[in-house]
Enzyme design. Structure first.
Site, PDB file in Angstrom:
ATOM      1  N   ASP A 172     -36.408  -6.265   8.261  1.00  0.00           N
ATOM      2  CA  ASP A 172     -35.999  -7.470   7.549  1.00  0.00           C
ATOM      3  C   ASP A 172     -37.059  -7.941   6.565  1.00  0.00           C
ATOM      4  O   ASP A 172     -37.212  -9.138   6.319  1.00  0.00           O
ATOM      5  CB  ASP A 172     -35.678  -8.598   8.542  1.00  0.00           C
ATOM      6  CG  ASP A 172     -34.278  -9.135   8.299  1.00  0.00           C
ATOM      7  OD1 ASP A 172     -33.593  -8.586   7.435  1.00  0.00           O
ATOM      8  OD2 ASP A 172     -33.883 -10.094   8.969  1.00  0.00           O
ATOM      9  N   THR A 173     -37.851  -7.000   6.036  1.00  0.00           N
ATOM     10  CA  THR A 173     -38.818  -7.346   5.001  1.00  0.00           C
ATOM     11  C   THR A 173     -38.089  -7.555   3.687  1.00  0.00           C
ATOM     12  O   THR A 173     -36.891  -7.292   3.576  1.00  0.00           O
ATOM     13  CB  THR A 173     -39.881  -6.246   4.867  1.00  0.00           C
ATOM     14  OG1 THR A 173     -39.222  -4.989   4.656  1.00  0.00           O
ATOM     15  CG2 THR A 173     -40.705  -6.144   6.130  1.00  0.00           C
ATOM     16  N   VAL A 174     -38.775  -8.036   2.672  1.00  0.00           N
ATOM     17  CA  VAL A 174     -38.093  -8.450   1.449  1.00  0.00           C
ATOM     18  C   VAL A 174     -38.690  -7.775   0.218  1.00  0.00           C
ATOM     19  O   VAL A 174     -39.831  -7.319   0.222  1.00  0.00           O
ATOM     20  CB  VAL A 174     -38.154  -9.982   1.287  1.00  0.00           C
ATOM     21  CG1 VAL A 174     -37.484 -10.663   2.467  1.00  0.00           C
ATOM     22  CG2 VAL A 174     -39.590 -10.471   1.140  1.00  0.00           C
TER      23      VAL A 174
ATOM     24  N   THR B 250     -38.053  -0.975   1.840  1.00  0.00           N
ATOM     25  CA  THR B 250     -38.132  -1.714   3.093  1.00  0.00           C
ATOM     26  C   THR B 250     -37.857  -0.749   4.231  1.00  0.00           C
ATOM     27  O   THR B 250     -37.257   0.302   4.035  1.00  0.00           O
ATOM     28  CB  THR B 250     -37.098  -2.871   3.106  1.00  0.00           C
ATOM     29  OG1 THR B 250     -37.115  -3.529   4.365  1.00  0.00           O
ATOM     30  CG2 THR B 250     -35.697  -2.357   2.855  1.00  0.00           C
TER      31      THR B 250
ATOM     32  N   SER C 222     -43.978  -8.123   3.343  1.00  0.00           N
ATOM     33  CA  SER C 222     -43.632  -7.812   4.735  1.00  0.00           C
ATOM     34  C   SER C 222     -44.593  -8.471   5.711  1.00  0.00           C
ATOM     35  O   SER C 222     -45.783  -8.614   5.439  1.00  0.00           O
ATOM     36  CB  SER C 222     -43.664  -6.289   4.943  1.00  0.00           C
ATOM     37  OG  SER C 222     -43.475  -5.960   6.302  1.00  0.00           O
TER      38      SER C 222
END
Length: 388
Positions: A210-212, A267, A229
């Protein structure tokens, strides 16, 4: 980012992505650069506890927050170091928005100024050194506890660590024929694995990734990308992921003539993305293949899942967001493509001619196996105007 996204949380993800897109779109309409756009978009995502970046990041095995971020930018109009600048920070705990520290490093690179005694300005900084530099250059700072997403969320993070620790102990018990071992601060050791604990662990997985990231094209035809992250849950202190590793978390390259302008953000599992050099590999494929969809698919399938460098038995987790733009002096043809090997990936996109962004919850087909299958999709935009 890539990972697992429940249907229950989907409306929250959608709302967050719409907020970021709408805000940055207004900035682009007013003439902001691509670098400013990706930094601002990621900043908004970092500020949400829904994501594993900035505020609400995963905790290390000893209960601390250590964030990574990077920006690659071709839009520094006054750059003295070439047509691209790069900045990254890693293992930072006291920077409110790590992506802004990375962007500031990129901006300092663009000035081409050397430090005293002829020393070269850094493009990557880590831990206390990154925090000291950021403070000196006006980046907003905070206390580490301010990045932990509230009392209840902090408790959940600690419970995740407890559940995973329990599971690791259970595995150790099995391997050693139920020889009892102990772990500090744990009151009891489960004697057998059970469905309840497995379910707990599966629920923890949604916080692992769920990093961006973000990619952008500005009105001058310049591109930029960014990644941020909080790292893997229970990572070792000092661990650096792909979000702060050159060529792995983000990539941006300006085109000319038949060569496209491209921007990539990745990601997933940082170690795997680093081994694959996923961002740079995808960028090379986007430049050499005139079909962006095929380029992203090739990256995930051949350069990632089938990579001889990566363990063939492990579950390989990756997500890619890519921008591909060709300007033929009559119009700008833009394709936004995304792909993932994880169960799902949330993507949003918008252009300055759109009133609202499109937000997509991309999922693998029900018959597909996460970590061993690929899903790729995308959209295209045609803009009739000449760059000046």
């Amino acid at each position: 980012g890539a990972g697992y996204h429940s249907n229950e949380r989907w409306p929250l993800y959608k709302q967050l992505c719409e907020k970021a897109c709408l805000h940055v779109n207004e900035m682009l309409k007013k003439g902001c650069t691509a670098g400013e756009a990706v930094a601002e978009a990621v900043k908004i995502l970092e500020n949400s506890e829904l994501t594993n970046a900035g505020f609400g990041s995963n905790l290390t095995e000893d209960g601390h927050i250590e964030c990574d971020a990077s920006v690659m930018d071709t839009s520094m109009l006054t750059s003295k170091v070439g047509n691209v600048t790069y900045g990254a920070v890693s293992c930072v705990s006291k920077i409110t928005n790590p992506v802004l520290a990375a962007f500031e490093l990129a901006k300092q690179q663009a000035t081409g100024l050397s430090l005293s005694l002829g020393r070269i300005s850094p493009c990557c900084l880590s831990a206390q050194g990154a925090e000291k530099w950021s403070r000196a250059h006006g980046v907003e700072m905070c206390e580490e506890r301010e990045l932990v997403s509230g009392g209840p969320q902090y408790f959940i993070k600690l419970k995740q660590i407890e559940y995973l620790s329990e599971y690791l102990i259970q595995l150790s018990i099995i391997v050693t024929f139920f020889y009892r071992i102990s772990i500090q601060n744990m009151e009891k050791i489960p004697k057998t694995t059970d469905a309840t604990n497995i379910t707990r662990i599966q629920k923890c997985q949604r916080g692992l990734f769920d990093t961006v990231g973000a990619v952008a094209l500005d009105i001058r035809g310049k591109v930029a990308s960014a990644a941020s992250s909080g790292g893997l849950l229970m990572k070792l202190s000092g661990r650096v992921g792909q979000a702060a590793t050159y060529g792995c978390g983000c990539w941006a390259e300006i085109g000319a003539g038949p060569k496209p302008s491209i921007a990539v953000s990745t990601t997933g599992c940082g170690e795997q993305l680093i081994y694959a050099m996923a961002a740079k590999k995808c960028a090379d494929n986007l430049i050499s293949d005139d079909q962006p969809y095929n380029a992203v698919q090739t990256t995930l399938l051949n350069d990632f899942l089938k990579s001889p460098i990566l363990n063939s038995d492990c579950e390989k987790q990756a997500g890619i967001l890519a921008l591909h733009e060709i300007n033929n002096e009559q119009y700008s043809a833009i394709e936004i493509v995304w792909g993932h090997t994880t169960s799902s990936m949330v993507v949003a996109h918008i252009s300055t001619k759109d009133a609202m962004p499109e937000v997509v919850l991309s999922r693998l087909p029900s018959s597909a196996v996460p970590g061993k299958s690929v899903s790729v999709s995308g959209t295209w935009i045609k803009v009739y105007f000449l760059y000046t």
